[in-house]
Design a protein around this motif. Structure first.
Motif, mmCIF file in Angstrom:
data_model
loop_
_atom_site.group_PDB
_atom_site.id
_atom_site.type_symbol
_atom_site.label_atom_id
_atom_site.label_comp_id
_atom_site.label_asym_id
_atom_site.label_seq_id
_atom_site.Cartn_x
_atom_site.Cartn_y
_atom_site.Cartn_z
ATOM 1 N N ASP A 1 5.690 9.608 2.223
ATOM 2 C CA ASP A 1 5.118 8.554 3.080
ATOM 3 C C ASP A 1 5.679 7.190 2.657
ATOM 4 O OD1 ASP A 1 3.663 10.414 4.376
ATOM 5 O OD2 ASP A 1 1.724 9.920 3.433
ATOM 6 N N GLU A 2 5.980 6.321 3.639
ATOM 7 C CA GLU A 2 6.539 5.010 3.315
ATOM 8 C C GLU A 2 5.460 4.045 2.820
ATOM 9 O OE1 GLU A 2 8.298 3.423 6.829
ATOM 10 O OE2 GLU A 2 6.411 3.122 7.872
ATOM 11 N N THR A 3 5.919 3.123 1.989
ATOM 12 C CA THR A 3 5.031 2.062 1.503
ATOM 13 C C THR A 3 4.930 0.990 2.577
ATOM 14 O OG1 THR A 3 5.633 2.467 -0.809
ATOM 15 C CG2 THR A 3 4.698 0.309 -0.276
ATOM 16 N N VAL B 1 0.870 -1.182 0.000
ATOM 17 C CA VAL B 1 0.000 0.000 0.000
ATOM 18 C C VAL B 1 0.904 1.228 0.000
ATOM 19 C CG1 VAL B 1 -1.780 1.293 1.228
ATOM 20 C CG2 VAL B 1 -1.791 -1.227 1.288
ATOM 21 N N PRO B 2 0.968 1.911 -1.139
ATOM 22 C CA PRO B 2 1.872 3.090 -1.208
ATOM 23 C C PRO B 2 1.370 4.224 -0.313
ATOM 24 C CG PRO B 2 0.511 2.924 -3.177
ATOM 25 C CD PRO B 2 0.231 1.701 -2.379
ATOM 26 N N GLY B 3 2.294 5.113 0.035
ATOM 27 C CA GLY B 3 1.924 6.261 0.853
ATOM 28 C C GLY B 3 0.961 7.183 0.115
ATOM 29 N N LYS B 4 0.146 7.879 0.874
ATOM 30 C CA LYS B 4 -0.855 8.754 0.265
ATOM 31 C C LYS B 4 -0.240 10.012 -0.308
ATOM 32 C CE LYS B 4 -4.711 7.130 3.106
ATOM 33 N NZ LYS B 4 -5.786 7.506 4.062
ATOM 34 N N LYS B 5 0.893 10.403 0.263
ATOM 35 C CA LYS B 5 1.539 11.592 -0.271
ATOM 36 C C LYS B 5 3.034 11.368 -0.339
ATOM 37 C CE LYS B 5 1.577 13.684 4.321
ATOM 38 N NZ LYS B 5 1.157 14.847 5.143
#
Length: 540
Positions: free
Chosen positions: A524-526, A517-521
């Motif tokens: 942000d870490e995956t 789940v990739p970071g939203k911005k």
């Protein structure tokens, strides 16, 4: 049934120049027969016995028993290489070989009326590293012996080397437990003045107790098994290599451990075994110094670890632990599984090269010895030096050829059945075991690791794993994968990534997978999310 019950009535009937074979299992009273039945007869008739044994420990135990018979302090006799008592003299085969090597005149006739060759399987079994055994082969047939008594629980492998199976049998009487052959002498006609030569075979059937069978793959399996054993059971662990035994086993077990090898056979541990027939430690790790003759009478010894491809060694090692009266608890045998790779290495890297060396013309071999340290080491195992010439111990060559055929046969069987060598070992003790009842330590360990891994995955299901959590997760699953998938995760493998972890789950038929789940911005870490796979819908 004990040896004295069968043999004692025949002693006075044995003819001069008879050969007596006693084929009886460990614990059947072979030594007791010699010391408490034959020796009193010899003393009464004014005869002498020469008693040969194959191990220093057994030699000392025999001396101790003789000291008790004649009320002599054991301390006065325990270090005698040639121990003389009224009517009987004890020495090892190795001491006799030293006498022959030094060209000492050692002819037992007429002084020794009986020559007792105990643990006679010493001839083929130790020929792999003791070339001077060939001197005994030369000495036995030509000496003017009176009565020759050969004793072993595994005597079959030795008969061909004693020169008594050359044919020419004239008569045979066969009874239960006893067979008598007699024939007219051949090459020794003049010495025997035309009299017949008698051969007596006494056989006591081996009891076939049932054992609990555990299969192991590596010495690390045994270390783990010992360290996790919470019982009061004692262990005997046989190892073929003293350096590896000390490094990989003795130093790693957490229980009290005694280690016996040729290097420490004069120490307190040996004294305890010789004098008491037991050991005080929880674990006894030993090399071949204890594979023959010695009796261990301790009901707490319940687990024996074996590591040999020799049937004779296998049976002799099991026989060190004497059955205690009233104790019907099955012993647990830990036997090696051995892989195709092991037998291929043994065959191609050891047996075949050594067989080629012993088949080389001695004069050519001398030149090769000077050029190769490896060939020199091989020659020291198989060749004796007599009158400045290399003389091959013929049994050694036979052993190599026999082991070559054995390895080839087992390799063929292993390609069809990974338990082929396990089943071979079970055939040596006459035990038929369903494969499902055999405990395989490697498989049991995999089951435990798999169960632990399943529990670990359940505890992390659906939890977002950030960078630090991913590192811990990867370390945990890697340790499990090394055991469950050793072909993909070797001991020095790098930390697995997401793709390799999912691949491993698939190989193990584990219904789990990791999604990212990739970071939203930006920045942000995956994170990883562990979840169970969606069940596949049946095709319509």
């Amino acid at each position: 049934m004990f040896c004295s019950d069968i043999i004692a009535p025949d002693i006075l009937d044995w003819q001069d120049n008879s050969t007596i074979f006693i084929d009886a299992p460990t614990g059947s009273g072979k030594t007791t027969f010699i010391l408490k039945t034959l020796l009193p007869t010899a003393l009464e008739l004014g005869r002498e016995i020469l008693y040969l044994s194959n191990r220093q420990l057994l030699h000392k135990q025999l001396i101790k028993q003789a000291c008790e018979l004649f009320t002599i302090p054991y301390q006065d006799m325990k270090d005698e290489k040639i121990a003389e008592f009224p009517g009987i003299t004890f020495m090892t085969y190795q001491t006799l070989q030293e006498c022959l090597h030094a060209n000492l005149i050692f002819n037992p006739n007429p002084f020794y009326f009986y020559l007792v060759a105990d643990e006679i399987h010493y001839l083929p079994e130790d020929s792999d590293f003791n070339p001077q055994i060939g001197r005994l082969l030369k000495w036995f047939p030509v000496m003017e012996k009176n009565i020759f008594i050969a004793i072993s629980a595994t005597i079959d492998s030795t008969l061909q080397y004693l020169g008594f199976y050359n044919g020419g049998w004239q008569e045979m009487v066969e009874e239960e437990n006893r067979t008598i052959y007699w024939r007219k002498p051949q090459k020794i006609m003049n010495r025997l003045n035309g009299r017949a030569e008698y051969l007596y075979f006494y056989h006591i059937a081996t009891e076939k107790p049932q054992y609990n069978i555990v299969v192991y793959k590596t010495v690390e399996d045994i270390v783990e098994e010992i360290n996790s054993d919470n019982s009061d059971d004692k262990w005997i662990v046989f190892q073929s290599n003293k350096e590896r035994a000390n490094k990989n086993l003795v130093r790693k077990v957490t229980k009290s451990c005694m280690f016996l090898s040729a290097d420490n056979k004069g120490e307190e541990e040996m004294k305890e075994i010789v004098e008491n027939g037991c050991f005080s430690a929880d674990i006894l790790v030993t090399t071949k110094v204890l594979d023959n003759g010695i009796s261990l009478n301790d009901g707490l010894i319940k687990k024996i670890v074996l590591d040999t491809i020799s049937e004779t060694e296998f049976l002799q090692m099991i026989g060190r632990r004497r059955r205690c009266e009233g104790d019907n608890t099955p012993l647990t045998l830990y036997i090696p599984k051995k892989s195709v790779k092991y037998f291929v290495y043994l065959l191609n890297e050891q047996i075949v090269p050594e067989l080629e060396s012993v088949q080389t013309i001695p004069e050519t071999l001398l030149e090769k010895m000077m050029q190769s340290e490896e060939i020199y080491r091989t020659c020291r195992k198989y060749f004796d030096i007599r009158e400045n010439k290399l003389v091959l111990n013929p049994i050694a060559k036979d052993n190599l050829q026999r082991r070559k055929r054995f390895c080839e046969r087992i390799l063929t069987a292993l390609k069809k059945d990974e338990y082929a060598f396990v089943k071979e070992q079970l055939s040596w003790i006459g035990q038929e075991v369903e494969e499902s009842s055999i405990i395989d330590l490697a498989e049991e360990k995999k089951k435990k690791v798999r169960k632990h891994m399943q529990e670990y995955l359940v505890s992390h299901e659906g939890k977002p794993l950030g960078k630090q959590e991913q590192k811990k997760f990867r370390e945990e699953v890697r340790s499990s994968f090394r055991i469950l998938l050793p072909e993909l995760f070797v001991s020095d493998s790098r930390m697995p990534g997401l793709k390799k972890i999912n691949e491993a789950f698939s190989c193990l038929d584990l219904e789990w997978e990791i999604h990212t789940v990739p970071g939203k911005k930006k920045g942000d870490e995956t994170v990883w999310i562990l979840q169970q796979k969606e069940p596949k819908l049946p095709a319509i």
